[in-house]
Motif scaffolding. Structure first.
Motif, mmCIF file in Angstrom:
data_model
loop_
_atom_site.group_PDB
_atom_site.id
_atom_site.type_symbol
_atom_site.label_atom_id
_atom_site.label_comp_id
_atom_site.label_asym_id
_atom_site.label_seq_id
_atom_site.Cartn_x
_atom_site.Cartn_y
_atom_site.Cartn_z
ATOM 1 N N TYR A 6 1.019 -1.022 0.015
ATOM 2 C CA TYR A 6 -0.107 0.025 -0.058
ATOM 3 C C TYR A 6 0.944 1.116 -0.018
ATOM 4 N N LYS A 7 0.557 2.108 -1.033
ATOM 5 C CA LYS A 7 1.401 3.240 -1.007
ATOM 6 C C LYS A 7 0.506 4.495 -0.785
ATOM 7 N N LYS A 8 0.958 5.568 0.259
ATOM 8 C CA LYS A 8 0.151 6.772 0.767
ATOM 9 C C LYS A 8 1.134 7.739 0.517
ATOM 10 N N GLY A 9 0.490 9.089 0.521
ATOM 11 C CA GLY A 9 1.253 10.347 0.499
ATOM 12 C C GLY A 9 1.356 11.222 -0.986
ATOM 13 N N LYS A 13 5.975 10.355 0.716
ATOM 14 C CA LYS A 13 5.418 9.009 0.339
ATOM 15 C C LYS A 13 5.975 7.876 1.317
ATOM 16 N N SER A 41 -12.426 2.279 7.285
ATOM 17 C CA SER A 41 -10.845 2.060 7.239
ATOM 18 C C SER A 41 -10.593 0.596 7.387
ATOM 19 N N ILE A 56 -5.748 1.392 5.731
ATOM 20 C CA ILE A 56 -6.367 2.166 4.684
ATOM 21 C C ILE A 56 -7.424 2.907 4.982
ATOM 22 N N LYS A 57 -7.410 4.198 4.795
ATOM 23 C CA LYS A 57 -8.539 4.742 5.353
ATOM 24 C C LYS A 57 -9.180 5.600 4.406
#
Length: 77
Positions: A6-9, A13, A41, A56-57
């Motif tokens: 899971y990639k976020k930002g 990042k 979430s 994961i939200k």
């Protein structure tokens, strides 16, 4: 096939990768505010730690349940 990533930002990042073999359980959480907008979430907990390792939200409840089912199937294979 062996991990979930899971990639976020946007500015900072962050990539989180968890092997299916370490996953202990999965939770779908909804608060009152999230429920109003039909959001949830998804939290993935792994062995050897008391906190959630992957969160994961802001996804729809339907998506959260589909991802939970997919991960559950991978764990049971």
């Amino acid at each position: 096939n062996k991990d979930i990533s899971y990639k976020k930002g946007v500015f900072f990042k962050k990539l989180t990768t968890v092997p299916f073999s370490r996953i202990q359980h999965i939770e779908v959480d909804e608060g009152p505010f999230s429920r109003f907008f039909k959001l949830a979430s998804l939290s993935v907990f792994t062995a050897g730690d008391s906190s959630d390792d992957l969160v994961i939200k802001g996804i729809t409840k339907k998506e959260a349940l589909e991802i939970k089912e997919f991960i559950s199937q991978k764990i049971n294979e």
